[in-house]
Write an enzyme that holds these catalytic residues in place. Structure first.
Site, PDB file in Angstrom:
ATOM      1  N   CYS A 198       0.842  -1.199   0.000  1.00  0.00           N
ATOM      2  CA  CYS A 198       0.000   0.000   0.000  1.00  0.00           C
ATOM      3  C   CYS A 198       0.880   1.252   0.000  1.00  0.00           C
ATOM      4  O   CYS A 198       1.738   1.430   0.868  1.00  0.00           O
ATOM      5  CB  CYS A 198      -0.907  -0.010   1.224  1.00  0.00           C
ATOM      6  SG  CYS A 198      -1.749   1.543   1.488  1.00  0.00           S
ATOM      7  N   CYS A 210       0.605   3.325   3.155  1.00  0.00           N
ATOM      8  CA  CYS A 210       1.313   2.677   4.274  1.00  0.00           C
ATOM      9  C   CYS A 210       2.812   2.947   4.155  1.00  0.00           C
ATOM     10  O   CYS A 210       3.491   3.187   5.158  1.00  0.00           O
ATOM     11  CB  CYS A 210       1.066   1.172   4.277  1.00  0.00           C
ATOM     12  SG  CYS A 210      -0.539   0.682   4.941  1.00  0.00           S
ATOM     13  N   HIS A 260      -3.437   0.779   8.415  1.00  0.00           N
ATOM     14  CA  HIS A 260      -4.133   0.548   7.146  1.00  0.00           C
ATOM     15  C   HIS A 260      -5.631   0.346   7.358  1.00  0.00           C
ATOM     16  O   HIS A 260      -6.054  -0.581   8.056  1.00  0.00           O
ATOM     17  CB  HIS A 260      -3.553  -0.665   6.415  1.00  0.00           C
ATOM     18  CG  HIS A 260      -4.136  -0.845   5.051  1.00  0.00           C
ATOM     19  ND1 HIS A 260      -3.776  -0.058   3.985  1.00  0.00           N
ATOM     20  CD2 HIS A 260      -5.083  -1.700   4.592  1.00  0.00           C
ATOM     21  CE1 HIS A 260      -4.464  -0.424   2.922  1.00  0.00           C
ATOM     22  NE2 HIS A 260      -5.271  -1.424   3.260  1.00  0.00           N
ATOM     23  N   ASN A 273     -13.497  10.226  -1.001  1.00  0.00           N
ATOM     24  CA  ASN A 273     -13.891   9.373  -2.125  1.00  0.00           C
ATOM     25  C   ASN A 273     -13.932   7.931  -1.627  1.00  0.00           C
ATOM     26  O   ASN A 273     -12.947   7.449  -1.038  1.00  0.00           O
ATOM     27  CB  ASN A 273     -12.891   9.501  -3.275  1.00  0.00           C
ATOM     28  CG  ASN A 273     -12.929  10.883  -3.912  1.00  0.00           C
ATOM     29  OD1 ASN A 273     -13.938  11.574  -3.875  1.00  0.00           O
ATOM     30  ND2 ASN A 273     -11.806  11.295  -4.498  1.00  0.00           N
ATOM     31  N   GLY A 307     -15.040   7.294  -6.796  1.00  0.00           N
ATOM     32  CA  GLY A 307     -13.810   7.737  -7.442  1.00  0.00           C
ATOM     33  C   GLY A 307     -12.549   7.437  -6.654  1.00  0.00           C
ATOM     34  O   GLY A 307     -11.500   8.008  -6.927  1.00  0.00           O
ATOM     35  N   THR A 327      -9.198   5.793  -5.768  1.00  0.00           N
ATOM     36  CA  THR A 327      -8.172   5.078  -6.539  1.00  0.00           C
ATOM     37  C   THR A 327      -7.084   4.485  -5.643  1.00  0.00           C
ATOM     38  O   THR A 327      -6.418   3.540  -6.043  1.00  0.00           O
ATOM     39  CB  THR A 327      -7.507   6.011  -7.580  1.00  0.00           C
ATOM     40  OG1 THR A 327      -6.906   7.116  -6.913  1.00  0.00           O
ATOM     41  CG2 THR A 327      -8.520   6.522  -8.600  1.00  0.00           C
ATOM     42  N   HIS A 338      -6.355   3.112   0.693  1.00  0.00           N
ATOM     43  CA  HIS A 338      -5.961   3.390   2.083  1.00  0.00           C
ATOM     44  C   HIS A 338      -6.704   4.693   2.393  1.00  0.00           C
ATOM     45  O   HIS A 338      -6.502   5.698   1.705  1.00  0.00           O
ATOM     46  CB  HIS A 338      -4.443   3.563   2.188  1.00  0.00           C
ATOM     47  CG  HIS A 338      -3.935   3.854   3.570  1.00  0.00           C
ATOM     48  ND1 HIS A 338      -2.954   3.100   4.180  1.00  0.00           N
ATOM     49  CD2 HIS A 338      -4.245   4.837   4.449  1.00  0.00           C
ATOM     50  CE1 HIS A 338      -2.680   3.603   5.379  1.00  0.00           C
ATOM     51  NE2 HIS A 338      -3.462   4.678   5.562  1.00  0.00           N
ATOM     52  N   HIS A 358      -8.291   8.088   3.063  1.00  0.00           N
ATOM     53  CA  HIS A 358      -7.721   9.435   3.066  1.00  0.00           C
ATOM     54  C   HIS A 358      -8.817  10.461   2.888  1.00  0.00           C
ATOM     55  O   HIS A 358      -9.757  10.246   2.130  1.00  0.00           O
ATOM     56  CB  HIS A 358      -6.654   9.599   1.969  1.00  0.00           C
ATOM     57  CG  HIS A 358      -7.108   9.160   0.615  1.00  0.00           C
ATOM     58  ND1 HIS A 358      -7.180   7.835   0.243  1.00  0.00           N
ATOM     59  CD2 HIS A 358      -7.548   9.863  -0.448  1.00  0.00           C
ATOM     60  CE1 HIS A 358      -7.628   7.748  -0.994  1.00  0.00           C
ATOM     61  NE2 HIS A 358      -7.877   8.977  -1.442  1.00  0.00           N
ATOM     62  N   HIS A 382      -9.371  14.195   1.439  1.00  0.00           N
ATOM     63  CA  HIS A 382      -8.787  15.289   0.673  1.00  0.00           C
ATOM     64  C   HIS A 382      -9.202  16.599   1.349  1.00  0.00           C
ATOM     65  O   HIS A 382     -10.399  16.818   1.574  1.00  0.00           O
ATOM     66  CB  HIS A 382      -9.336  15.327  -0.759  1.00  0.00           C
ATOM     67  CG  HIS A 382      -9.014  14.132  -1.596  1.00  0.00           C
ATOM     68  ND1 HIS A 382      -8.026  14.152  -2.562  1.00  0.00           N
ATOM     69  CD2 HIS A 382      -9.549  12.886  -1.632  1.00  0.00           C
ATOM     70  CE1 HIS A 382      -7.982  12.976  -3.174  1.00  0.00           C
ATOM     71  NE2 HIS A 382      -8.890  12.193  -2.630  1.00  0.00           N
TER      72      HIS A 382
HETATM   73  P1  AMP Z   1      -8.483   9.038  -4.532  1.00  0.00           P
HETATM   74  O1  AMP Z   1      -8.685   9.085  -6.023  1.00  0.00           O
HETATM   75  O2  AMP Z   1      -9.559   9.714  -3.733  1.00  0.00           O
HETATM   76  O3  AMP Z   1      -8.209   7.634  -4.056  1.00  0.00           O
HETATM   77  O4  AMP Z   1      -7.195   9.917  -4.243  1.00  0.00           O
HETATM   78  C1  AMP Z   1      -5.900   9.429  -4.296  1.00  0.00           C
HETATM   79  C2  AMP Z   1      -5.010  10.620  -4.310  1.00  0.00           C
HETATM   80  O5  AMP Z   1      -3.722  10.223  -3.938  1.00  0.00           O
HETATM   81  C3  AMP Z   1      -4.903  11.341  -5.662  1.00  0.00           C
HETATM   82  O6  AMP Z   1      -5.326  12.692  -5.528  1.00  0.00           O
HETATM   83  C4  AMP Z   1      -3.420  11.219  -6.003  1.00  0.00           C
HETATM   84  O7  AMP Z   1      -2.926  12.364  -6.651  1.00  0.00           O
HETATM   85  C5  AMP Z   1      -2.805  11.032  -4.628  1.00  0.00           C
HETATM   86  N1  AMP Z   1      -1.530  10.342  -4.588  1.00  0.00           N
HETATM   87  C6  AMP Z   1      -1.227   9.142  -5.151  1.00  0.00           C
HETATM   88  N2  AMP Z   1       0.040   8.801  -4.865  1.00  0.00           N
HETATM   89  C7  AMP Z   1       0.544   9.798  -4.084  1.00  0.00           C
HETATM   90  C8  AMP Z   1       1.796  10.010  -3.455  1.00  0.00           C
HETATM   91  N3  AMP Z   1       2.811   9.126  -3.557  1.00  0.00           N
HETATM   92  N4  AMP Z   1       1.959  11.135  -2.725  1.00  0.00           N
HETATM   93  C9  AMP Z   1       0.960  12.030  -2.621  1.00  0.00           C
HETATM   94  N5  AMP Z   1      -0.260  11.867  -3.177  1.00  0.00           N
HETATM   95  C10 AMP Z   1      -0.461  10.770  -3.906  1.00  0.00           C
END
Ligand code: AMP
Length: 113
Positions: free
Chosen positions: A5, A8, A47, A86, A92, A94, A97, A99, A101
């Protein structure tokens, strides 16, 4: 902790991130591809795949408290900001883990896409 992950790995310090807040249960770092002048992600250090799996109200409170503190620290608390979770495919998500925004520094559109 999940071995493969990406968040992680950030929590473990194995890959770099621009960390803006740190606490025992959670941390915040700048999104790699910002969608707004301020775009910070708040994650639990342990996680948790998505909002659906949050078991602890205390953890949820820690994450929301950190989101609010980040907004204040980034200077967008008064002008306004958006906290987005998300969740799963239609939401949406992706990175699986959990998070939040924290987005701000510009006028947000409604409804979101
Ligand atoms: P989501 O689409 O809501 O799952 O958001 C995932 C977010 O993680 C996206 O906005 C990506 O730009 C961000 N992201 C992915 N990898 C990294 C990383 N290594 N460091 C910072 N942000 C990341």
């Amino acid at each position: 902790m999940a071995d493969n992950c990406i968040f992680c790995k950030i929590a473990r310090g194995e890959i770099p991130a621009t960390v803006v807040a740190d606490a025992p249960t959670c941390m915040a770092f700048r999104d790699l591809n910002p969608e707004a002048p301020v775009h910070v992600l708040v994650i639990p250090k342990a996680h948790v795949p998505s909002l659906n799996e949050v078991a602890s109200p205390a953890l949820f409170a820690d994450l929301m408290q950190m989101a609010r503190e980040v907004a204040k620290q980034e200077g967008i608390a008064a002008s306004g900001y958006r906290v987005v979770w998300n969740t799963n495919a239609d939401g949406g998500q992706t990175v699986f883990h959990l998070h939040a925004h924290v987005l701000g520094g510009r006028q947000m559109a409604w409804p979101p896409g």
